[in-house]
Write an enzyme that holds these catalytic residues in place. Structure first.
Site, short mmCIF file in Angstrom:
data_model
loop_
_atom_site.label_atom_id
_atom_site.label_comp_id
_atom_site.label_asym_id
_atom_site.label_seq_id
_atom_site.Cartn_x
_atom_site.Cartn_y
_atom_site.Cartn_z
N HIS A 138 0.89 -1.29 0.04
CA HIS A 138 -0.16 -0.04 -0.01
C HIS A 138 0.78 1.19 0.00
CE1 HIS A 138 -4.09 -1.97 0.84
NE2 HIS A 138 -3.45 -2.76 1.25
N LYS A 153 -7.92 14.40 4.79
CA LYS A 153 -7.20 13.29 4.41
C LYS A 153 -6.32 13.17 5.72
CE LYS A 153 -6.15 14.05 0.10
NZ LYS A 153 -6.53 12.83 -0.56
N ARG A 154 -5.34 12.06 5.69
CA ARG A 154 -4.23 12.23 6.82
C ARG A 154 -3.38 13.52 6.44
NH1 ARG A 154 -3.37 8.10 10.54
NH2 ARG A 154 -1.52 9.46 11.11
N LYS A 174 1.13 14.45 1.01
CA LYS A 174 -0.11 14.80 0.31
C LYS A 174 -0.39 16.48 0.22
CE LYS A 174 -2.17 10.95 2.86
NZ LYS A 174 -2.84 10.18 1.88
N THR A 208 -8.22 6.98 -2.12
CA THR A 208 -9.68 6.32 -2.34
C THR A 208 -10.74 7.33 -1.95
OG1 THR A 208 -9.22 5.35 -0.16
CG2 THR A 208 -9.24 3.86 -1.71
N LYS A 258 -14.67 8.63 -3.74
CA LYS A 258 -15.79 9.11 -2.95
C LYS A 258 -16.26 10.13 -3.52
CE LYS A 258 -13.78 6.34 0.84
NZ LYS A 258 -12.87 6.44 1.74
C1 26V Z 1 2.17 1.78 7.80
C2 26V Z 1 2.48 1.72 9.11
C3 26V Z 1 3.88 1.72 9.29
C4 26V Z 1 4.35 1.25 10.56
C5 26V Z 1 3.57 1.90 11.78
C6 26V Z 1 1.96 1.35 11.44
C7 26V Z 1 1.52 1.60 10.11
C8 26V Z 1 0.28 1.76 10.09
C9 26V Z 1 -0.18 1.71 8.58
C10 26V Z 1 0.60 1.72 7.70
C11 26V Z 1 0.03 1.63 6.28
C12 26V Z 1 0.37 2.85 5.58
C13 26V Z 1 -0.12 2.43 4.07
C14 26V Z 1 -1.39 3.18 3.54
O1 26V Z 1 -2.31 3.49 4.56
N1 26V Z 1 -1.45 3.39 2.44
C15 26V Z 1 -2.59 3.84 1.87
O2 26V Z 1 -3.37 2.90 1.35
C16 26V Z 1 -4.56 3.15 0.75
C17 26V Z 1 -5.35 1.89 0.34
O3 26V Z 1 -4.73 1.09 -0.47
C18 26V Z 1 -4.19 3.99 -0.52
O4 26V Z 1 -5.25 4.48 -1.01
C19 26V Z 1 -3.12 5.22 -0.25
O5 26V Z 1 -2.73 5.81 -1.38
C20 26V Z 1 -2.20 4.77 0.58
O6 26V Z 1 -1.46 5.70 1.31
#
Ligand code: 26V
Length: 812
Positions: free
Chosen positions: A356, A544-545, A550, A652, A656
């Site tokens: 992701h 968004k975050r 971003k 995403t 929406k």
């Molecule tokens: C990464 C980490 C890193 C370590 C600490 C905890 C933690 C928690 C979550 C994540 C995941 C980050 C990746 C993420 O959210 N990516 C997003 O995924 C969406 C669904 O595929 C996508 O639409 C976004 O563009 C993407 O940034």
């Protein structure tokens, strides 16, 4: 579809109310009424749930398990009523009892067990799997505290713990009898028995994993799947609390606290990985419990373990559940006595993985010492996987040590989770075409050349049931009126709306619907933030975050620029706009927090400046979450998708917004590219550096933000206003932002894209002034949004990765 009539519902409801509250309906609080309704719905669902499981057992259908650290479900009452097909009936029935359903719906706490895109995607996928009749279930952690609540105090983010369980969770059922034991620490003793090695894990600490099951209701198809979330609980026989003297009592309490810590809180950072022991514990905890329970269920329903890979698929949502690979190997080899080669073949067939993000700082890697100590047997298994993998690499690439080192799973003192996930899976996918290409060409190119067939794309999607039908009932009605209701079960049929794009009656209706949604949002903004916004103005939204890539900063500095221009020329001819922001920053991400403070500071200055505040206003909405998104998105005119090209894997919210008839201003990043391809260049406003330009700068350098700033008085003025007292007497307050843009050479090309962005915004103004053209664009966007329903995405996963059947067609 639930078969009940209104009168039965009303009498069931009254009965339920009395049963759980022991008093009459008239004496109940609103929350009491919500509780009775949710409990009743849960009862209705229970029978379908049992029947679904029976059917799965009888049909011996392949079971898909979606493993994710995050499920960002939001509220469930509305979606359960919709999917059961009893929304109108309940609304009317309750109305006749003097109860307003909408009011009850707002009382439900958001289930916020996720950070953002990744967690919400998992929630949309559950809804789609159930609605398509796929036997797909979620597996995750029941965090006691989900994503923190955000308060804005003195213009800055303050984090407040989320206590979503304080009044209980009416949707879950605790299944104590299905608890499993997860083992941490200890040592591994090796023994030779009949020429075979036997591994005994000894002296470990036991943690009890207790499942809480939630029903996931499919859309009018009698399917109810399961989301199983695990909670960590101490084992009473590990420590007999009563018989301990004081010293041991302390130890017992320490044991209890350390166990409960595992499912205490969601890590609130989604972009910066820290090698924290507790996070590793969380990851192994839910994965081990999940796999144990899958295998137990499989065997207890008569499955032959040798056929496991034909009967189950396990999907890993990012690398967080990657320990599923060695855990499955452990169970197959150590507990089921299957030989390594067969176990590995089965594991590979079962597992699949989605990436992701390409942000390097988010890649998970665990220090070997920490890992070995916490999970000694799992570490040995990973070593063996790695040994065999590298042996293969050495044969394939003799002497190419650099390449082999990069691909190795355990390397440089770390266990690299992405490498393990790729090696352990038969499928690796990205989440939008561009993202998948970048994975193949850049980030994971060594693996791609080694296993080209593993790599594939699955462009993300969103459930149109929540994001259109629940969030925007009036637009849904307009679609039904114009194109019929086939789009509900076949969302790509929304394309039929295209022929109404130029219809003036439909355009007017679209505008009327948007205005009503805008009024609702404006009222909400006034109620919770005390700011009056102009409902006639263009609602220009970025939610968004908070993250540097971003580029909320780009949005903010163009507002600062517009403010300067309006002060210079009060008659400047612009479309009045309300700039709406929302989003949380990770608590330790100081730059992102400073950006929040900047937006709020700019908002305060502009909103209180009578010279400009009839034309522009800025609102930062507190505590962005699923339920707030459901109010904001249908009210947006303009959707801001302005990440640095290559950095947003998919996005995403872009989908929406388009589904709710907003026009998008975007860089050609993530799924924006595919949105552009769908609607065509005339129905989206694109700006900014291209993929090739960005990658070229990153590779070869040649970008100098300072030079750009120094050569341009207009930009210089804005950038200097960050540190010259214009916005804050404390000139250090926004220094970090200044330094990022100037001193550290603007990693995300904010300055570089500035003019291109302004030009695009000017184009937006021109388009918006032509009401009919604008409404046509909105209609075209709606018409083309069906392809971004997560139903399409899930069908692709089911056929392309999981090999599972969807019962959708025969259920129609
Ligand atoms: C990464 C980490 C890193 C370590 C600490 C905890 C933690 C928690 C979550 C994540 C995941 C980050 C990746 C993420 O959210 N990516 C997003 O995924 C969406 C669904 O595929 C996508 O639409 C976004 O563009 C993407 O940034």
């Amino acid at each position: 579809m639930l078969n009940i009539d209104k009168e039965t519902f009303k009498s069931d409801y009254i009965q339920k109310f009395i049963e759980i509250h022991g008093k009459d309906l008239e004496e109940g609080t609103d929350y009491n009424k919500y509780e009775a309704l949710a409990s009743l719905i849960r009862d209705y669902v229970a029978k379908m749930w049992i029947d679904t499981n029976k059917r799965y057992k009888e049909n011996k259908s392949k079971q898909v398990y979606y493993f994710s650290m995050e499920f960002l479900l939001g509220r469930l009452l509305g979606s359960n009523l919709l999917n059961l097909g009893i929304n109108d009936l309940c609304r009317e029935g309750l109305n006749e009892l003097g109860i307003d359903l909408t009011k009850l719906e707002y009382l439900e706490e958001d289930q916020g067990l996720g950070n953002g895109g990744l967690g919400r995607l998992a929630a949309c996928f559950l809804d789609s799997m159930a609605s398509l009749g796929i036997s797909g279930h979620g597996c995750g952690i029941r965090y006691k505290h989900g994503f923190f609540n955000q308060k804005i105090i003195n213009f800055s983010q303050v984090e407040v713990p989320d206590d979503w369980l304080k009044r209980g969770n009416l949707w879950e059922i605790k299944k104590s009898d299905k608890a499993r034991i997860v083992k941490f620490g200890g040592e591994v003793k090796v023994e030779y028995i009949d020429g075979n090695l036997k591994f005994h894990h000894v002296n470990y600490e036991k943690v009890q994993a207790v499942p809480y099951d939630m029903p996931i209701v499919g859309y009018k198809n009698n399917v109810v799947n399961t989301l199983r979330l695990w909670s960590a609980e101490p084992l009473s026989n590990e420590f007999d609390f009563s018989s301990f003297n004081r010293g041991d009592f302390k130890k017992a309490m320490e044991y209890k606290d350390s166990v409960e810590a595992i499912s205490q809180v969601l890590y609130p950072d989604d972009s910066f990985y820290e090698g924290k022991l507790l996070r590793l514990k969380q990851e192994y905890f839910f994965v081990s419990a999940g796999i144990q329970s899958i295998i137990h269920h499989f065997k207890s329903t008569g499955g032959n373990i040798k056929e496991l890979d034909e009967k189950i698929a396990i999907h890993m949502n990012d690398t967080h559940p990657t320990l599923a690979v060695p855990e499955l190997m452990r169970i197959l080899v150590d507990e089921e006595g299957i030989g390594w080669d067969n176990a590995w073949r089965m594991t590979n067939n079962i597992m699949s993985y989605t990436n992701h993000t390409i942000l390097a700082e988010a890649l998970e890697k665990w220090p070997v010492d920490m890992f070995k100590k916490l999970l000694p047997r799992i570490f040995m298994i990973i070593q063996e996987i790695d040994r065999r993998f590298c042996e293969g690499l050495r044969n394939k690439y003799p002497g190419q040590w650099d390449k082999i080192n990069k691909m190795q799973i355990i390397n440089g003192g770390f266990v690299k989770m992405a490498n393990l996930a790729i090696v352990g899976s038969h499928s690796v996918n990205g989440v939008a075409k561009l993202h998948t290409e970048i994975l193949k060409k850049q980030e994971m190119s060594d693996f791609y050349y080694c296993y080209p067939n593993k790599f594939n794309n699955k462009t993300n999607g969103i459930t149109h049931r929540r994001w259109l039908m629940i969030a925007n009932p009036q637009l849904t009605e307009l679609l039904k009126k114009t194109i019929g209701d086939s789009f509900i079960t076949h969302p790509t049929d929304m394309i039929n709306f295209q022929k109404f794009a130029k219809d003036s009656g439909v355009q007017e209706e679209l505008k009327r619907i948007k205005n009503r949604n805008k009024k609702k949002l404006a009222d909400y903004i006034y109620k919770v933030q005390g700011i009056r916004v102009d409902e006639e103005s263009m609602f220009d939204v970025q939610v968004k975050r908070l993250h540097a890539y971003k580029r909320q900063t780009l949005n903010c500095i163009r507002i600062m620029d517009l403010y300067n221009r309006l002060l210079d020329n009060p008659n400047l001819d612009i479309v009045p706009r309300t700039f709406i922001f929302a989003g949380k920053s990770a608590p330790g991400y100081y730059l992102a927090k400073d950006i929040i403070t900047l937006i709020n500071t700019v908002a305060n200055k502009i909103n209180n400046d009578n010279r400009v505040n009839k034309k522009i206003k800025v609102v930062f909405m507190e505590n962005y979450r699923v339920s707030l998104a459901e109010t904001i998105i249908p009210a947006a005119d303009l959707s801001e998708q302005i990440s640095t090209t290559t950095k947003e894997a998919s996005g995403t919210s872009n989908m929406k917004f388009m589904m709710n008839g907003a026009v998008t201003i975007a860089t050609l990043d993530g799924a924006n590219v595919e949105i552009r391809d769908e609607v065509g260049d005339d129905n989206i406003v694109i700006f900014g550096l291209t993929e090739r330009e960005v990658l070229n700068y990153y590779k070869n350098g040649g970008y100098n933000s300072q030079k750009l700033i120094n050569n341009d008085d207009r930009i210089k003025k804005i950038i200097n206003s960050l540190i010259d007292g214009t916005y804050s007497k404390d000139t250090n307050k926004f220094k970090s932002i200044y330094q990022n843009l100037v001193t550290y050479n603007d990693e995300f090309f904010v300055i570089k894209d500035f003019y291109s962005y302004l030009e695009a915004q000017k184009k937006v103004d021109d388009l918006y002034r032509n009401t009919s053209r604008w409404q046509e664009m909105c209609a075209v966007n709606i018409a083309h949004s069906g392809i971004f329903s997560s139903d399409r995405t899930i069908k692709e996963y089911a056929t392309g990765i999981w090999g599972s059947k969807c019962m959708y067609e025969n259920l129609q």
